[in-house]
Design an enzyme around this catalytic site. Structure first.
Site, PDB file in Angstrom:
ATOM      1  N   GLY A   1     -63.036  78.227 -74.254  1.00 39.42           N
ATOM      2  CA  GLY A   1     -63.453  76.588 -73.635  1.00 39.42           C
ATOM      3  C   GLY A   1     -64.793  77.326 -72.063  1.00 39.42           C
ATOM      4  N   THR A   2     -64.278  78.117 -71.364  1.00 42.02           N
ATOM      5  CA  THR A   2     -65.541  78.396 -71.021  1.00 42.02           C
ATOM      6  C   THR A   2     -66.891  79.084 -71.135  1.00 42.02           C
ATOM      7  OG1 THR A   2     -63.736  79.216 -68.732  1.00 42.02           O
ATOM      8  CG2 THR A   2     -65.754  80.104 -68.266  1.00 42.02           C
TER       9      THR A   2
ATOM     10  N   ASN B   1     -57.988  67.587 -66.721  1.00 35.78           N
ATOM     11  CA  ASN B   1     -58.125  68.422 -67.362  1.00 35.78           C
ATOM     12  C   ASN B   1     -56.475  68.967 -65.560  1.00 35.78           C
ATOM     13  OD1 ASN B   1     -59.856  69.965 -66.262  1.00 35.78           O
ATOM     14  ND2 ASN B   1     -58.687  71.233 -64.888  1.00 35.78           N
TER      15      ASN B   1
ATOM     16  N   GLY C   1     -58.966  77.887 -77.564  1.00 37.40           N
ATOM     17  CA  GLY C   1     -57.396  78.079 -78.600  1.00 37.40           C
ATOM     18  C   GLY C   1     -56.353  77.909 -77.736  1.00 37.40           C
ATOM     19  N   HIS C   2     -56.477  78.723 -76.867  1.00 30.85           N
ATOM     20  CA  HIS C   2     -55.075  78.582 -76.060  1.00 30.85           C
ATOM     21  C   HIS C   2     -54.859  77.133 -75.765  1.00 30.85           C
ATOM     22  CE1 HIS C   2     -56.202  79.234 -71.014  1.00 30.85           C
ATOM     23  NE2 HIS C   2     -57.197  78.935 -72.066  1.00 30.85           N
TER      24      HIS C   2
ATOM     25  N   CYS D   1     -54.170  77.574 -52.528  1.00 38.02           N
ATOM     26  CA  CYS D   1     -54.028  78.090 -50.934  1.00 38.02           C
ATOM     27  C   CYS D   1     -54.629  79.535 -51.478  1.00 38.02           C
ATOM     28  CB  CYS D   1     -53.410  78.578 -50.882  1.00 38.02           C
ATOM     29  SG  CYS D   1     -53.248  78.438 -48.703  1.00 38.02           S
TER      30      CYS D   1
HETATM   31  N1  PLP Z   1     -62.553  73.145 -69.770  1.00 36.93           N
HETATM   32  C1  PLP Z   1     -61.413  72.420 -69.801  1.00 36.93           C
HETATM   33  C2  PLP Z   1     -61.194  70.450 -69.550  1.00 36.93           C
HETATM   34  C3  PLP Z   1     -59.860  73.446 -69.013  1.00 36.93           C
HETATM   35  O1  PLP Z   1     -59.000  72.288 -68.851  1.00 36.93           O
HETATM   36  C4  PLP Z   1     -60.278  74.863 -69.421  1.00 36.93           C
HETATM   37  C5  PLP Z   1     -59.071  75.224 -69.041  1.00 36.93           C
HETATM   38  O2  PLP Z   1     -58.531  74.933 -68.601  1.00 36.93           O
HETATM   39  C6  PLP Z   1     -61.716  75.256 -69.547  1.00 36.93           C
HETATM   40  C7  PLP Z   1     -62.606  74.325 -70.384  1.00 36.93           C
HETATM   41  C8  PLP Z   1     -61.287  76.554 -70.131  1.00 36.93           C
HETATM   42  O3  PLP Z   1     -60.903  77.018 -70.966  1.00 36.93           O
HETATM   43  P1  PLP Z   1     -60.553  78.376 -71.487  1.00 36.93           P
HETATM   44  O4  PLP Z   1     -59.544  78.666 -70.259  1.00 36.93           O
HETATM   45  O5  PLP Z   1     -60.322  79.015 -72.622  1.00 36.93           O
HETATM   46  O6  PLP Z   1     -61.421  79.275 -70.582  1.00 36.93           O
END
Ligand code: PLP
Length: 397
Positions: free
Chosen positions: A72-73, A153, A202-203, A327
């Site tokens: 996702g990142t 999230n 994926g995860h 923290c």
């Molecule tokens: N975007 C959202 C809304 C997420 O919740 C997350 C992960 O927590 C990410 C992006 C990042 O995804 P990844 O962990 O696959 O890089």
């Protein structure tokens, strides 16, 4: 060993056994490079192609519109930077929201600080729903990109993405959505939503870590971030992680096929969690929208507490949960999402997120509910000491 009560599926999910089985041949005997011309490579290429077809089927799009990334990142980074640099000639303005995941938010901040772009961060209401009127006012002639997540999230609030995309398009801006948390829970159809780019991971859907998808509508201007061997239509160079891609596609297919039953299971547990928590714990407050929320997400703040201390206490009972406040190096950081919802720091500090999943049971939820009043009371009783220690250390509250 005591049984683990895992209530942190928004952080990550266990790998589905069926997904693992599908991946294993590509970690064992079918380890060829998909770019190689001989048959050992072509086997891997076929797996990549078939995985792309599977994802395209679920997303109701063309296979050529599916890019595989490392998660996702990376999908968020590629979408936001890729459009920003590709459309630089059209303008320098980006619009996003105050409640995006850091993968999108930090990317926008980087473009502001290092890329010479202007970014507007649109606010949300007290439930975390993006303010469409403010979004409309923010988008103008120089706006090249709008990015609004599909579901948050931290508080689980579902966003009016189709309406936001329509606003962006009326002004000639490209539209991206981060659907990482929405996948598996909501219908993910880029055409129906009218989005140009969409991120998946994926995860979060019982697939492997380190793999994701970026949907890119045909004709969307996008510049590559990683340069090299020209893989993924030249938009994401690097030898593909075939096993992970196979796992991503399988996980997405199962998530879509089983969505109704998974949601039904989650909704029942989530509603019990919310109702039980508000009844059992004095000073507990639900955060996020009461109904427009992800089926598996229950998030709270507990007056006069500290989220991380609650998590550590819950860990003693083998319960896994998460908090928006962290923290880091002695400083207490309050969640940017809860701040955007208008919560005071003192309240936002006591945030806890509970997210259910396929293996969550009613017993697990009751276990959490039975210990929570004591946990919160204990953390409340040590708060003066905790705050004293922080003050003594000169830590800014
Ligand atoms: N975007 C959202 C809304 C997420 O919740 C997350 C992960 O927590 C990410 C992006 C990042 O995804 P990844 O962990 O696959 O890089």
């Amino acid at each position: 060993m005591a049984r683990l009560t895992y209530l942190d599926h928004a952080a990550t999910t266990p790998l589905d056994e069926r997904v693992l089985e599908a991946m294993l041949p590509y970690l064992r005997e079918r380890w060829g490079n998909p770019s190689s011309l001989y048959s050992h490579g072509r086997v891997a290429r076929r797996a990549l192609d078939e995985s792309r077809d599977t994802v395209a089927q679920v997303l109701n799009c063309r296979p050529s519109e599916v890019l595989f990334t490392s998660g996702g990142t990376e999908s968020d980074n590629l979408a936001i930077k890729g459009v920003a640099f590709a459309r630089r000639g059209d303008g320098d303005h980006i619009v996003t929201t105050k409640i995006e995941h850091h993968a999108a938010l930090r990317t926008c901040e980087w473009l502001e600080q290092r890329g010479g772009f202007r970014v507007t961060y649109v606010g949300v209401d007290r439930y975390g729903v993006v303010d469409l009127a403010e979004l409309e006012r923010a988008v103008g002639p120089g706006t090249i990109l709008v990015s609004v997540m599909m579901a948050n999230n931290e508080v689980g609030t579902i966003q009016p993405v189709a309406d936001a995309a329509a606003i962006a398009h009326r002004h000639g801006a490209t539209f991206h959505t981060d659907a990482v948390q929405a996948a598996g829970a909501l219908e993910i159809d880029p055409n129906a939503l009218g989005v140009d780019l969409l991120s998946l991971s994926g995860h979060k859907i019982y697939g492997p870590k380190g793999v994701g998808v970026l949907y890119v509508r045909r004709g969307t201007p996008l510049l590559a971030d990683a340069h090299g061997g020209g893989q993924e239509r030249g938009l994401r160079a690097g030898t593909e992680n075939v096993a992970a891609v196979v796992g991503m596609a399988e996980a997405l297919r199962f998530a879509e096929d089983e969505r109704p039953s998974r949601n039904q299971h989650d909704i029942a547990l989530r509603d019990r969690l919310i109702e039980g928590m508000l009844a059992a714990v004095p000073g507990a407050r639900l955060t996020g929208h009461p109904t427009l929320r992800l089926p598996n997400s229950a998030s709270f703040v507990f007056e006069g507490t500290d989220g991380e201390s609650i998590l550590m206490d819950l860990d003693q009972y083998d319960i896994c949960a998460s908090s928006g406040s962290a923290c880091t190096s002695g400083t207490l950081e309050v969640s940017h999402v809860l701040t955007a919802l208008g919560l005071e720091d003192d309240l936002a500090r006591g945030s806890v997120r509970l997210t259910t999943g396929r293996a969550t049971t009613a017993e697990g939820v009751e276990h959490l509910l039975s210990v929570m009043p004591d946990v919160v009371a204990r953390v409340r009783s040590i708060m003066p000491m905790l705050l004293g220690v922080r003050e003594e250390a000169g830590v800014d509250r």
